[in-house]
Design a protein around this motif. Structure first.
Motif, PDB file in Angstrom:
ATOM      1  N   THR A  20     -10.345  22.691 -43.493  1.00  0.00           N
ATOM      2  CA  THR A  20     -10.762  22.059 -44.744  1.00  0.00           C
ATOM      3  C   THR A  20     -11.473  23.062 -45.653  1.00  0.00           C
ATOM      4  O   THR A  20     -11.264  23.062 -46.856  1.00  0.00           O
ATOM      5  CB  THR A  20     -11.694  20.858 -44.490  1.00  0.00           C
ATOM      6  OG1 THR A  20     -12.691  21.250 -43.542  1.00  0.00           O
ATOM      7  CG2 THR A  20     -10.936  19.664 -43.973  1.00  0.00           C
ATOM      8  N   LYS A  52     -13.048  21.972 -39.553  1.00  0.00           N
ATOM      9  CA  LYS A  52     -13.926  22.532 -40.587  1.00  0.00           C
ATOM     10  C   LYS A  52     -13.299  23.804 -41.184  1.00  0.00           C
ATOM     11  O   LYS A  52     -13.349  24.029 -42.391  1.00  0.00           O
ATOM     12  CB  LYS A  52     -15.306  22.821 -39.985  1.00  0.00           C
ATOM     13  CG  LYS A  52     -16.307  23.365 -40.958  1.00  0.00           C
ATOM     14  CD  LYS A  52     -17.595  22.580 -40.974  1.00  0.00           C
ATOM     15  CE  LYS A  52     -18.446  23.000 -42.176  1.00  0.00           C
ATOM     16  NZ  LYS A  52     -19.718  22.325 -42.256  1.00  0.00           N
ATOM     17  N   LEU A  56     -19.828  14.001 -43.003  1.00  0.00           N
ATOM     18  CA  LEU A  56     -18.589  14.165 -43.766  1.00  0.00           C
ATOM     19  C   LEU A  56     -18.715  13.607 -45.186  1.00  0.00           C
ATOM     20  O   LEU A  56     -18.235  14.215 -46.145  1.00  0.00           O
ATOM     21  CB  LEU A  56     -17.449  13.463 -43.015  1.00  0.00           C
ATOM     22  CG  LEU A  56     -16.062  13.773 -43.576  1.00  0.00           C
ATOM     23  CD1 LEU A  56     -15.748  15.246 -43.432  1.00  0.00           C
ATOM     24  CD2 LEU A  56     -15.005  12.943 -42.858  1.00  0.00           C
TER      25      LEU A  56
END
Ligand code: UDP
Ligand code: MG
Length: 315
Positions: free
Chosen positions: A143, A140, A216
């Protein structure tokens, strides 16, 4: 006079965490009222985003046992951003300042003191910024950081590590309501509002109970929305690519002409290769140009306000 504060909380299937959240907020708000920081007419407003569990029943029972809690229920699930906007726009008519936060207590309620301090300094918008991503997984973290970089490259302004924990004044909300667009990426839009802003850092913790409502797939579509709703740069990139390919075909043409006059050519090869690159380039260029116009239409249909006045000396 102390201002009326509304805390707006979008909730989707949050029955597990609502009892904990409501308790923490009640404590905080009572403390703030006692300290004279906010008006006693302040409220916590839950927005039920079409939950399938007992979330709405919980909100109703909270409301009937305590005036502090109010709620609105959306007709169906419309997603976090829409639920948040529904809450903000409803609270706008009843409050002087509104703070938006998640239902899961990941946003530290004690940051509210800092928000109010900044508000006293005259800020119309105060961004809650997480000081670290210690509670996040490596994936996380990676990204998220990459995503902020991409947004920056696309010319989209947002505050690094700021989610939707923020304070907005009635004035800022009025300005936000002028943005008529359907594709909502609030943390980007709020930046377009402008005015005097402040930042308060806080430690983001883990979810108090329940599970994340952002799988996601939802996260990816939200990320994509952020780029496409605020930037037409991807279209410009296609145009650029078209020009580049066409340029390559011209370079080849020159190269082949030179080799032709030097008498070293393979028959027929040059024409085919040049056509492939030339036509490919022209096609991309054409798509890019059409895209430019579609991009303009896209921005026009949003009918965003062209300006928002901060101060008027005649007033
Ligand atoms: N939420 C919502 N509608 C949705 C999905 C989420 O109102 O369709 C709310 C959710 O109840 C929570 C907030 O949006 O208050 C943020 O969701 P979550 O905490 O699950 O996201 P994460 O922190 O995992 O990114
Ligand atoms: Mg969360």
């Amino acid at each position: 006079m102390a201002e009326i504060l509304y805390i707006v909380i979008p909730c989707y299937n949050e029955e597990a965490v609502l009892p904990i959240t409501s308790k923490a907020l009640k404590e905080k708000i009572e403390q703030l009222i006692a300290g004279g920081k906010i008006s006693s007419a302040s409220r916590v407003m839950f927005v039920d985003d079409g939950s399938k569990d007992k979330t709405w029943e919980l909100i109703e029972s909270l409301h009937s046992s305590d005036d502090l809690f109010v709620g609105i229920k959306l007709s169906r699930n419309r997603g976090h951003q829409n639920a948040l906007l529904a809450g903000l726009m409803t609270a706008k008519g009843r409050a002087d300042i509104v703070i938006s936060m998640d239902a899961d207590l990941q946003d530290d309620v004690n940051a509210i003191d800092g928000f109010l301090e900044k508000r006293n300094e005259g800020c119309e918008i105060v961004y809650g910024v997480r000081s670290s991503r210690a509670s996040d997984t490596k994936f996380k973290k990676f990204t998220a950081q990459g995503y902020y970089k991409v947004l920056e490259k696309m010319g989209v302004e947002i505050t690094y590590n700021h989610a939707d924990y923020r304070l907005m004044s009635k004035r800022a909300l009025e300005a936000l309501s002028e943005f008529k667009e359907v594709n909502l990426f609030l943390r980007g839009l709020v930046h377009l509002v402008g005015f005097k802003t402040g930042v308060v850092e806080y430690e983001r913790s883990k979810r108090a109970a329940g599970e994340s409502k952002y799988p996601l797939k939802k996260m990816l579509s939200f990320a994509f929305e952020g780029i496409t709703s605020l930037s037409v740069k991807p279209i410009r990139f296609i145009t650029f690519l078209g020009v580049l390919l066409f340029g390559v075909s011209i370079a080849m043409l020159i190269y082949f002409l030179v080799t032709y006059f030097l008498g070293k050519t393979v028959q027929g090869w040059a024409t085919i290769v040049i056509s492939i690159w030339g036509i490919g380039g022209l096609q991309l260029l054409a798509i890019g140009i059409i895209g430019e116009y579609i991009g303009k239409i896209y921005l026009e249909t949003k009918a965003r306000p062209k300006f928002i006045i901060d101060k008027d000396l005649e007033e």
